[in-house]
Design a protein around this motif. Structure first.
Motif: not given
Length: 241
Positions: A98, A118, A128, A134, A136
């Motif tokens: 991710n 992802t 994502g 980060n 997601v």
């Protein structure tokens, strides 16, 4: 108004909301590194250059330094929404950390509408979305390696709302939303390579202030531009008669 002048005015109006549009293919671009072509410039990385070919522009994730590129846009204003649409085909494997996003809006130091590849249970991968972190939000449906998808991402200045659509037919189509993290003064679009196992083949990009233009390639002009085009045609016909 002369027909030629009228046509020029209409052309400007028709494209006023489109900030960037390209097949990202060679031709019309030249095969090889995308940097230095079509106003794309290096934002980081000096190795593993992003390559443009006949099928599109390839982003390859993996170990070692990787080149990232940006294309300048008119700086966004409060309350305005920017859209980016593109075709993408993913291969090579799904990223599981991710942290590997391949496209985003940015301003040189912060990012918005980070778009990720992802993993997805029972499917090859999924996409994502994050605002500027980060963390997601995943597209709810699994996607398939080797299949081309039309993806649209958006960012609204002031609310920091980011959205992502896959194969939409309109802005009302299913989308996912993220407000994770904030970014301001967006003024470019980013193509990014990083660690991970996926490869993204990107083509037919449109960056616009309207959803409909970003969702199609070639971009469909906004309704106001269509009206002006019709007016220009009428003026030209009257001058010939």
């Amino acid at each position: 108004m002369a027909a030629g002048v009228c046509a020029a005015v209409v052309a400007q109006a028709a494209n006023a909301s489109i900030m960037y549009s390209s097949t990202l293919r060679a031709p019309p671009l030249i095969s090889g590194g995308l940097a230095g072509q079509d106003s794309w410039v290096v934002s980081s990385g000096a190795q593993n250059a992003i390559q443009v070919g006949s099928a599109g522009t390839t982003l390859v994730n993996g170990s070692g330094p990787r080149e990232d590129l940006t294309h300048a846009l008119t700086q966004i204003t409060t309350g305005q929404t920017y859209y980016v649409g593109f075709d993408v085909t993913v291969s090579g494997g799904a990223n599981t950390d991710n942290a590997t996003y391949f496209m985003a809006f940015n301003n040189g130091t912060s990012y918005a509408t980070r778009m990720f590849v992802t993993s997805a249970t029972g499917s090859n991968f999924t996409l994502g979305l994050s605002g500027n972190t980060n963390t997601v939000t995943a597209w709810g449906t699994g996607l398939t390696f080797g299949t081309s998808y039309r993806v649209v991402g958006s960012y609204t200045q002031g609310t920091n709302v980011t959205k992502l659509w896959v194969n939409p037919t309109s802005a009302a189509s299913t989308s996912i939303t993220s407000t994770a993290g904030a970014a301001t003064n967006i003024n470019s679009i980013l193509l990014r390579q990083d660690s991970g196992t996926s490869t993204e083949l990107v083509s037919n990009m449109v960056v616009s202030t309207t959803f409909n233009e970003a969702a199609t390639f070639p971009a469909i002009p906004a309704p106001g531009a269509v009206a002006l085009i019709g007016l220009a045609g009428l003026v030209a016909r009257r001058r010939r008669n």
